[in-house]
Design a protein around this motif. Structure first.
Motif, PDB file in Angstrom:
ATOM      1  N   TRP C  33      44.632  60.695  37.092  1.00  0.00           N
ATOM      2  CA  TRP C  33      44.919  59.256  37.163  1.00  0.00           C
ATOM      3  C   TRP C  33      43.731  58.471  37.723  1.00  0.00           C
ATOM      4  O   TRP C  33      43.852  57.319  38.100  1.00  0.00           O
ATOM      5  N   GLU C  36      43.230  55.340  35.821  1.00  0.00           N
ATOM      6  CA  GLU C  36      44.230  54.306  36.069  1.00  0.00           C
ATOM      7  C   GLU C  36      43.862  53.471  37.287  1.00  0.00           C
ATOM      8  O   GLU C  36      43.919  52.245  37.264  1.00  0.00           O
ATOM      9  N   LEU C  37      43.477  54.174  38.345  1.00  0.00           N
ATOM     10  CA  LEU C  37      43.012  53.489  39.547  1.00  0.00           C
ATOM     11  C   LEU C  37      41.914  52.495  39.186  1.00  0.00           C
ATOM     12  O   LEU C  37      41.984  51.299  39.510  1.00  0.00           O
ATOM     13  N   SER C 186      41.071  32.620  52.809  1.00  0.00           N
ATOM     14  CA  SER C 186      41.868  33.777  52.393  1.00  0.00           C
ATOM     15  C   SER C 186      41.335  34.370  51.090  1.00  0.00           C
ATOM     16  O   SER C 186      41.332  35.584  50.906  1.00  0.00           O
ATOM     17  N   ILE C 190      40.107  38.172  50.611  1.00  0.00           N
ATOM     18  CA  ILE C 190      40.692  39.079  49.620  1.00  0.00           C
ATOM     19  C   ILE C 190      39.605  39.559  48.651  1.00  0.00           C
ATOM     20  O   ILE C 190      39.546  40.747  48.298  1.00  0.00           O
TER      21      ILE C 190
ATOM     22  N   MET D   1      49.843  32.677  57.994  1.00  0.00           N
ATOM     23  CA  MET D   1      49.809  33.458  56.770  1.00  0.00           C
ATOM     24  C   MET D   1      49.678  34.952  57.087  1.00  0.00           C
ATOM     25  O   MET D   1      50.443  35.764  56.604  1.00  0.00           O
ATOM     26  N   ASP D  35      52.636  55.058  33.786  1.00  0.00           N
ATOM     27  CA  ASP D  35      51.481  54.170  33.768  1.00  0.00           C
ATOM     28  C   ASP D  35      51.680  53.000  32.809  1.00  0.00           C
ATOM     29  O   ASP D  35      51.127  51.924  33.011  1.00  0.00           O
ATOM     30  N   LEU D  37      54.511  51.358  32.352  1.00  0.00           N
ATOM     31  CA  LEU D  37      55.243  50.411  33.188  1.00  0.00           C
ATOM     32  C   LEU D  37      54.269  49.632  34.051  1.00  0.00           C
ATOM     33  O   LEU D  37      54.243  48.394  34.070  1.00  0.00           O
ATOM     34  N   ILE D  45      52.176  40.036  35.570  1.00  0.00           N
ATOM     35  CA  ILE D  45      52.111  39.427  36.899  1.00  0.00           C
ATOM     36  C   ILE D  45      50.723  38.851  37.153  1.00  0.00           C
ATOM     37  O   ILE D  45      50.568  37.789  37.754  1.00  0.00           O
ATOM     38  N   SER D 194      58.937  38.730  39.931  1.00  0.00           N
ATOM     39  CA  SER D 194      58.036  39.717  39.348  1.00  0.00           C
ATOM     40  C   SER D 194      57.355  40.532  40.436  1.00  0.00           C
ATOM     41  O   SER D 194      57.300  41.767  40.378  1.00  0.00           O
ATOM     42  N   LEU D 197      59.956  42.843  42.178  1.00  0.00           N
ATOM     43  CA  LEU D 197      60.383  43.943  41.315  1.00  0.00           C
ATOM     44  C   LEU D 197      59.276  44.973  41.175  1.00  0.00           C
ATOM     45  O   LEU D 197      59.512  46.182  41.210  1.00  0.00           O
ATOM     46  N   PHE D 210      52.475  61.704  40.768  1.00  0.00           N
ATOM     47  CA  PHE D 210      51.267  62.063  41.511  1.00  0.00           C
ATOM     48  C   PHE D 210      51.520  62.433  42.967  1.00  0.00           C
ATOM     49  O   PHE D 210      50.587  62.761  43.687  1.00  0.00           O
ATOM     50  N   TYR D 213      49.496  61.638  46.946  1.00  0.00           N
ATOM     51  CA  TYR D 213      48.192  61.032  46.623  1.00  0.00           C
ATOM     52  C   TYR D 213      48.341  59.571  46.189  1.00  0.00           C
ATOM     53  O   TYR D 213      47.429  58.769  46.346  1.00  0.00           O
ATOM     54  N   ILE D 217      47.177  54.080  46.801  1.00  0.00           N
ATOM     55  CA  ILE D 217      46.978  53.178  45.661  1.00  0.00           C
ATOM     56  C   ILE D 217      48.137  52.209  45.539  1.00  0.00           C
ATOM     57  O   ILE D 217      47.956  50.999  45.351  1.00  0.00           O
ATOM     58  N   LEU D 220      47.808  49.599  48.232  1.00  0.00           N
ATOM     59  CA  LEU D 220      46.725  48.650  47.980  1.00  0.00           C
ATOM     60  C   LEU D 220      47.088  47.642  46.915  1.00  0.00           C
ATOM     61  O   LEU D 220      46.944  46.436  47.099  1.00  0.00           O
ATOM     62  N   PHE D 224      47.692  43.701  47.463  1.00  0.00           N
ATOM     63  CA  PHE D 224      46.884  42.719  46.750  1.00  0.00           C
ATOM     64  C   PHE D 224      47.764  41.642  46.128  1.00  0.00           C
ATOM     65  O   PHE D 224      47.531  40.437  46.298  1.00  0.00           O
ATOM     66  N   ALA D 227      49.349  39.470  48.787  1.00  0.00           N
ATOM     67  CA  ALA D 227      48.385  38.563  49.409  1.00  0.00           C
ATOM     68  C   ALA D 227      48.126  37.363  48.506  1.00  0.00           C
ATOM     69  O   ALA D 227      48.136  36.217  48.967  1.00  0.00           O
ATOM     70  N   MET D 228      47.951  37.616  47.220  1.00  0.00           N
ATOM     71  CA  MET D 228      47.729  36.514  46.280  1.00  0.00           C
ATOM     72  C   MET D 228      48.898  35.522  46.329  1.00  0.00           C
ATOM     73  O   MET D 228      48.709  34.312  46.376  1.00  0.00           O
ATOM     74  N   VAL D 231      48.978  33.646  49.724  1.00  0.00           N
ATOM     75  CA  VAL D 231      47.918  32.642  49.807  1.00  0.00           C
ATOM     76  C   VAL D 231      48.280  31.422  48.968  1.00  0.00           C
ATOM     77  O   VAL D 231      48.152  30.277  49.414  1.00  0.00           O
TER      78      VAL D 231
ATOM     79  N   ILE E 217      63.167  48.768  31.568  1.00  0.00           N
ATOM     80  CA  ILE E 217      61.827  48.218  31.368  1.00  0.00           C
ATOM     81  C   ILE E 217      61.830  47.224  30.207  1.00  0.00           C
ATOM     82  O   ILE E 217      61.271  46.137  30.285  1.00  0.00           O
TER      83      ILE E 217
END
Lengths: 264, 264, 264, 264, 264
Positions: C33, C36-37, C186, C190, D1, D35, D37, D45, D194, D197, D210, D213, D217, D220, D224, D227-228, D231, E217
């Motif tokens: 993967w 994908e990352l 911000s 980011i 924030m 992946d 999905l 999004i 969105s 979900l 996976f 591991y 990801i 993160l 992200f 945060a968007m 903000v 989905i």
């Protein structure tokens, strides 16, 4: 637009069917990169088409806004003349005729037509020889204003009226700009080439890998690209008489009835 | 533009053929990430090129709009002078010459040319020594207006005329801004590097994995990127004389014939 | 900019080499993967960087347009004063000095500098103590206009001149707005986090899956992201003295020579 | 924030850990479309969040530009009053107090506060009962102008001053528009749904395919997106007192010191 | 909007369940390109929907800005009349009624309603027969201004008032433009076709390849597309009375209370 699109779609359908039939009857080596081709070129064309449609739509919307400004300025001129100018019925009538004639003259000017306009010609016999008819009307409007101003019938309000008088010629110039400036020809060229090449190439790898099942998908995605391109082309020339072009006649008669109501 | 593009495409074709031939004759280990490279860098370059083409197109369109404004202001000045100013034929003639000369002077100014303009020089002998010719003409236009105003020939309408006089110098300044401000050099640099690197790298993994079949695809996608880049560069300098540059001569003569019609 | 970018690239190269070496020497379980990352985070960062570069570029272009407006307004003021104001050479000279001094004062004001300006100080001794030097100059310009107007030397044209006088202070205020308003913190945060995390994470899965072959690709894509980020940061502050910043000195001397030509 | 974001991130981390633990302890059938999905919903999004952040940022920047206009208009009013109006020190003082009070009143008005303003109340006792305090101040400013104009102290320059007086109320109205018009609620709703979900669904397929591991990801990419979104929400209401909101106090005191310097 | 969306979602859910059930009961050959179909068409529709939502949102925001301008102009007119016009209470009262009536008349005009407005009809009996009620009110406002101006009650400030009077009719015209100009019909058509075709096609390949697991989905992504489309349609007509339409009543009463406060 629909006819043009239909014609291209028919051509494309026949071509795709033939291509798929050929891929099925002859033994091709299987390509496992057919989808990469599709994706890579598809993204490139998508980027281009968005760019193209957005600038086409912006032109269309600017043209609409300009005619909206023309309607506003005509209305304001009519209302303010009724409110601020103490003038004789004759002049009032002539002014109304000029205000009404301007959008009609502009409409024909933008479409390259030149029908007779008896109402204006009755007032100004030299109108029929005028090269640039909207400019001629605009000149008469300003001459009337000047006459009233020097005759002291406007009482310090000449600039109140004049401001909207500018609008007429400004709209005319901006509409001519839109009509006379085609999209940068290189973009047109690249877009057409990309769409055509994609439509010609897509059926082959899809046919080789997936057979007849691929046909509807190929037709749909090609139709989608073609439709986007054809719409962009129609939208880009907003002063024509096709389906999505601006209904200039309606705007003209809207100004006409408003001015008659206000100044009659 | 076409020549430049053709030259690059030829270079690229030769390079791609050699690269593919090398990948076919020497035994490379198969890379299964060739398409990842293509996709990742392709997306990055796509993003950049859209950004670049949009700002280039915006400059081009702004330049077009500025010349549209120049046409509008010149027309309005001509029409309003005809309507509001009761002046002698001499002054009228001089004013018309100045209005006609301005776009020609601006055109040459933007292109770094300096052809003689006998009509203006006949009226103003010091014109030939003027450093900034559009500014000189604009100054004479305002001086005429001032003379009429103080001679009471405009009857409260000085501001009606003056407003469009501003437009001339504003358009001149804005056109100079577009001509003198290149795109941020870092973006140019990054864009060129990306396109070149992509074009140099693409044939290798494609050749290794798909052989000669990959050649047309490589050439097409590279040609597409190159074309976008070359078009952006042409469009960015809209005052030149290349294919997609603005037809300044046509705008000039359109102003000329309009002013002559209205003020003669 | 180049130095900063070079420094980061060196750091990154060393890091990537070490990371790849580690992945090659130690036996990692193969991750399928890794791509994908790369894709998922890459798309997110691409979206952010486009957004960031566009708003940075818009600021830069707005700053350029503002200085273009300053040039236009200064020119128009000079030309119109020469055409409409019947004033003594003394006042004319003082006016020219003020017009010339304004862009210099603004330039220093925006860069936090405060060099002596002997020409203005000679005319207005209190200039040296002025807190906000552009505002001081603007005030003197308006005072001169008022003096001429009340002395009846402008003959109804005070508003013709005054209009461009506004422009000076408007440009000053808008430039201060751009200088004093950093990008929303911000977003900066980011963006930096994303770019750094991506650069730190990318070498590992690429190294595990593809070994040393992956190194050039990792370096290229990381360098690309870093370059975009660094350019955005430089562009965002358009009044500095770095490579892609605006050449304010050139604009100042362009105004200076024009005003001297016109009013001398 | 930051606090809000931290809180959500903690919740999300706990949830993701639990989800991954469950997927590891129970035997799920392996899904090979995890992946898909991720990619499909991720793209959707991303599109939404870009759209949302851009319109939020546009509001923020418009608000900033409006306060920049307020600063410009206040400065121009101060400078022009100093230059054009020959008035008594009393009036000058009152005018300065009103100019200084306007941004403070607007700031409190936008934040729903109503602190006493003794300086204005000392001049106008009825101020304390005024419903709409910025409008009250604006009315007094125009009344002063009218008094000067009728007292012939402005000498044809009333319109020079009045123009900037408009700016005050225009800025007030536009700021109220931004404050009172939330983003279209349907977009808010769709965006939140969105993001939520996605954050809820993402750990499951990633965990199944996976294992542990995948956790960093998942965290993160979810962080992200969150945060968007957070903000965008902060930026949308630019008149608050949070970290990225506009420093209205600083603008107010900048106007204050400028006006005092110029009119004192 | 919610009801419409709910209705479509129910239809879609039933259809998707049936489609999945069919794919499970009948033996289809496994297609390995189901995800390609999804991605390719999904990207195309995403591009279209962003384009469509952005232009719909721009219309909505423009409509909001227009009403903001109406509020500003009404306020400025009220404040300036209070400050500059020395008029009798009767006229003041009539002027206030007209200012208050304008937004109400515009609101009804935009919604095709025609409720009686007794306050205006009491002052102007001919109001009830007026074709275009906002224009009638605007005409009366200008007539009052003209009366005051000729009666010398405005003392050189006619243009100060008149400027905001324009705003009323300009806003009216621009709102009519938004109401009367639907989105280019070809785009609507292409968007609907794409969304519908996608929703109809998506369950089949997903059902064949992944069975019942795919259902949530499919429903989510279809619901997302439908919601975007439905929101765009609602937003496009901002003058209705649906959930996300503009609260015109609130704006009207905000103007009403302000004018009463200022002119009473």
């Amino acid at each position: 637009m629909q006819l043009q699109l239909l014609f291209w779609m028919c051509l494309l359908t026949v071509y795709s069917i033939i291509a798929t039939a050929v891929t099925q009857s002859i033994e091709f080596p299987e390509w496992d990169w057919g989808d990469e081709l599709t994706t890579a070129i598809g993204v490139a064309i998508g980027v281009l088409l968005v760019f193209r449609n957005r600038s086409a739509y912006d032109r269309w919307w600017e043209a609409r806004t300009l005619w909206g400004k023309l309607i506003n300025d005509s209305r304001n001129l009519a209302v303010k003349t009724a409110a601020f100018a103490e003038i004789e019925p004759n002049d009032r009538q002539a002014f109304a005729e000029l205000l009404i004639a301007f959008p009609h003259a502009l409409r024909m000017h933008l479409r390259g037509q030149r029908e007779p306009m008896p109402n204006v010609a009755a007032l100004y016999p030299e109108f029929d020889e005028a090269q640039h008819r909207p400019a001629f009307i605009s000149l008469q409007i300003f001459k009337l204003m000047n006459k009233w101003n020097r005759g002291n019938k406007l009482f310090t309000s000449i600039r109140i009226l004049e401001r909207h008088g500018n609008g007429l010629l400004d709209v005319c110039g901006a509409c001519e700009r839109i009509r006379n400036t085609p999209m940068v020809s290189s973009y047109l060229y690249i877009t057409w080439c990309s769409v055509i090449l994609y439509c010609l190439a897509a059926p082959w790898p899809m046919g080789v890998n997936f057979g007849w099942y691929a046909l509807p998908i190929v037709l749909l995605s090609n139709g989608f690209l073609l439709a986007m391109e054809v719409v962009a082309e129609t939208i880009e020339e907003p002063f024509g008489t096709e389906q999505d072009d601006l209904p200039l006649e309606r705007y003209c008669s809207s100004i006409e009835s408003f001015v008659r109501d206000t100044l009659a």
